[in-house]
Design a protein around this motif. Structure first.
Motif, PDB file in Angstrom:
ATOM      1  N   SER A  96      14.105  -7.977  -0.365  1.00  0.00           N
ATOM      2  CA  SER A  96      15.454  -8.139   0.168  1.00  0.00           C
ATOM      3  C   SER A  96      15.472  -8.429   1.655  1.00  0.00           C
ATOM      4  O   SER A  96      16.501  -8.846   2.200  1.00  0.00           O
ATOM      5  CB  SER A  96      16.279  -6.881  -0.117  1.00  0.00           C
ATOM      6  OG  SER A  96      15.702  -5.751   0.507  1.00  0.00           O
ATOM      7  N   MET A 147      12.207 -11.860  -3.965  1.00  0.00           N
ATOM      8  CA  MET A 147      13.579 -11.777  -3.472  1.00  0.00           C
ATOM      9  C   MET A 147      14.546 -11.902  -4.646  1.00  0.00           C
ATOM     10  O   MET A 147      14.402 -12.779  -5.492  1.00  0.00           O
ATOM     11  CB  MET A 147      13.829 -12.868  -2.426  1.00  0.00           C
ATOM     12  CG  MET A 147      13.469 -14.271  -2.842  1.00  0.00           C
ATOM     13  SD  MET A 147      13.674 -15.428  -1.463  1.00  0.00           S
ATOM     14  CE  MET A 147      13.179 -16.959  -2.252  1.00  0.00           C
ATOM     15  N   LYS A 148      15.552 -10.995  -4.686  1.00  0.00           N
ATOM     16  CA  LYS A 148      16.500 -10.972  -5.788  1.00  0.00           C
ATOM     17  C   LYS A 148      17.802 -11.684  -5.436  1.00  0.00           C
ATOM     18  O   LYS A 148      18.442 -12.284  -6.281  1.00  0.00           O
ATOM     19  CB  LYS A 148      16.770  -9.529  -6.194  1.00  0.00           C
ATOM     20  CG  LYS A 148      15.525  -8.825  -6.720  1.00  0.00           C
ATOM     21  CD  LYS A 148      15.797  -7.371  -7.072  1.00  0.00           C
ATOM     22  CE  LYS A 148      14.527  -6.698  -7.582  1.00  0.00           C
ATOM     23  NZ  LYS A 148      14.737  -5.261  -7.888  1.00  0.00           N
ATOM     24  N   GLU A 149      18.181 -11.580  -4.185  1.00  0.00           N
ATOM     25  CA  GLU A 149      19.391 -12.255  -3.728  1.00  0.00           C
ATOM     26  C   GLU A 149      19.105 -12.920  -2.388  1.00  0.00           C
ATOM     27  O   GLU A 149      18.462 -12.329  -1.527  1.00  0.00           O
ATOM     28  CB  GLU A 149      20.551 -11.265  -3.567  1.00  0.00           C
ATOM     29  CG  GLU A 149      21.039 -10.676  -4.875  1.00  0.00           C
ATOM     30  CD  GLU A 149      22.268  -9.795  -4.671  1.00  0.00           C
ATOM     31  OE1 GLU A 149      22.769  -9.754  -3.529  1.00  0.00           O
ATOM     32  OE2 GLU A 149      22.700  -9.164  -5.640  1.00  0.00           O
TER      33      GLU A 149
END
Length: 361
Positions: free
Chosen positions: A265, A290-292
Motif C-alpha cells: 500500500s 499493491m492492492k489499490e
C-alpha cells in the motif's frame, strides 16, 4: 511403524539430506550450509563432496560470502522451486584454485568475486526465460568451494578485501540497474531511497551520491537515519510516522526518482512524493503486491512505474567500474563464521542490520 507414515516420510527425507556426512566415500569433504526443511532452523551446517569444475568452469576457494534476503526466504520456504540439500548463497569472493579444460590458465590464483546472475541473455531490457540466480536451484557460495562458469568471475576491485567484495555482487547489481538503467539518474536529480538499511538500499545511496544526485532516505529505524545523514544524504524520514509523507513534501517539490523495495500500500505514498514526469523503480515487494493504486496520481502526474530485478552482464561490469572509480565500499554490519550461519540468518530475519551480513569461510 508403517512405511507410509508421516514419521517415516519425514525421517527418510532428512536422512537423504544428511547422508553425505556419514557415507561420503570422498575424503575431500567441504563444510557448507544447505537448505534443510526437516531441520528446526530450516538450514543445516553440513559436509558435502568438493565440487570439480566442468570444462568451462572455475573452482573458487570461497573466502567470504554475503547473505541476501532470498537466502532467508528460501529458509522460510517462501521461494519457488526449493530443493533440500542445495547449498545456499548468491554472493561470494575468493581465489580461483582450479579450472576446467577450456578455461584460460591465467585465472589460477586470481582473487575474484562472483556474478550470481546466470543466463541473463543478450536482451538488455529483460532477462531470458531460463535466467536464474546462484544459490537455488544451483549450489551457491555458502561453502568452502564453489564452481561457476568462468564468465561469472571478475577480479576484485583493488581497494576491496574479500569480505567487502563478497557484499557487492547481488546488491550492487540490483542497485546499479535500478538507478542507472531503469531510473536514468543524473547529476542534480532528487532521489528518495526507501527502506534504508538493507544491502541494496545502502549501495543505491552510495552510487547516487557518487553520481552527484541529491539523496533522501526513509527507514523504520532512527539510528539508521542518522547513519544515512552521516553518509551525506540531505534528509531522512521515519516511515512509521503518520506525517512522514507530509514532512517529505514540505522539504522539497518532489523527487525525480524513487527507488523502492516495499511496494504494498506504500505505493500511494510514493505517488504523492514523485514529481510530475518522475519515475518510481521497484526492485522488491517486502510488503506484498499493491492492492489499490491512486490511478489519478499515476496518469495525471505522468509517472513512470518501473519494475527491476538483478541486472545484465553489462550492468555488472559498469557497476564494478563505478565501484572502482569512486572507491565505493559496501557497508558491513557484521561478519560471522560459516558455522554461525544460523545466527546471521536470525539477524536478517529481524531486519536489525545496517548493510550486509557476511560469512567468513
Amino acid at each position: 511403524m508403517p512405511a507410509n507414515s508421516a514419521f517415516s516420510t519425514e525421517f527418510w527425507r532428512g536422512f537423504r539430506v544428511r547422508a553425505s556426512i556419514f557415507f561420503n566415500p570422498n575424503h575431500n569433504g567441504m563444510k557448507c550450509i544447505v537448505l534443510d526443511s526437516t531441520h528446526s532452523d530450516g538450514i543445516a551446517y553440513t559436509e558435502l563432496r568438493e565440487p570439480e569444475p566442468g570444462p568451462k568452469e572455475v573452482k573458487v576457494r570461497i573466502h567470504a560470502a554475503a547473505l541476501n534476503h532470498r537466502d532467508q526466504w528460501c529458509r522460510e520456504q517462501k521461494y519457488p522451486n526449493l530443493k533440500d540439500g542445495v547449498i545456499l548463497g548468491s554472493d561470494g569472493a575468493g581465489e580461483v584454485v582450479d579450472i576446467g579444460s577450456k578455461v584460460d590458465k591465467s585465472w589460477i590464483g586470481k582473487q575474484v568475486l562472483i556474478n550470481p546472475a546466470l543466463n541473463w541473455g543478450d536482451n538488455q531490457s529483460a532477462q531470458q526465460p531460463d535466467f536464474r540466480i546462484l544459490g537455488m536451484p544451483d549450489h551457491g557460495t555458502f561453502a568452502e568451494y564453489c564452481c561457476v562458469p568462468a564468465d561469472r568471475v571478475h577480479q576484485i576491485p583493488a581497494h576491496l578485501d574479500s569480505v567487502h567484495a563478497a557484499a557487492l555482487p547481488l546488491a550492487g547489481l540490483t542497485a546499479y540497474r535500478a538507478l542507472f538503467y531503469q531510473g536514468q539518474i543524473k547529476k542534480g536529480d532528487r532521489l528518495l531511497v526507501t527502506g534504508f538499511g538493507g544491502g541494496v538500499a545502502q549501495l543505491a545511496v552510495q552510487f547516487a551520491l557518487a553520481s552527484g544526485a541529491r539523496v533522501a532516505v526513509s527507514s523504520g529505524s532512527g539510528w539508521k537515519l542518522e547513519k544515512a545523514l552521516e553518509m551525506g544524504v540531505e534528509a531522512g524520514y521515519f516511515y512509521h510516522s503518520e506525517s512522514w509523507v507530509e514532512e517529505a513534501k514540505g522539504n522539497s517539490d518532489g523527487f525525480d526518482l524513487i527507488i523502492d523495495s516495499a511496494m504494498g500500500s506504500t505505493i500511494n505514498d510514493l505517488l504523492e512524493l514523485v514529481r510530475p514526469g518522475g519515475s518510481i523503480v521497484v526492485y522488491g515487494a517486502t510488503l506484498g503486491t499493491m492492492k489499490e493504486v491512486n490511478a489519478r496520481n499515476l496518469f495525471w502526474k505522468q509517472v513512470r512505474l518501473q519494475g527491476s530485478t538483478m541486472g545484465s552482464d553489462r550492468d555488472f561490469e559498469q557497476m564494478l567500474d563505478l565501484v572502482s572509480h569512486d572507491s565505493i565500499q559496501p557497508t558491513i554490519d557484521r561478519v560471522f563464521s560459516l558455522s554461525e550461519a544460523t545466527r546471521a540468518f536470525d539477524k536478517m530475519e529481524k531486519t536489525e542490520q545496517l548493510g550486509k551480513l557476511v560469512l567468513q569461510i
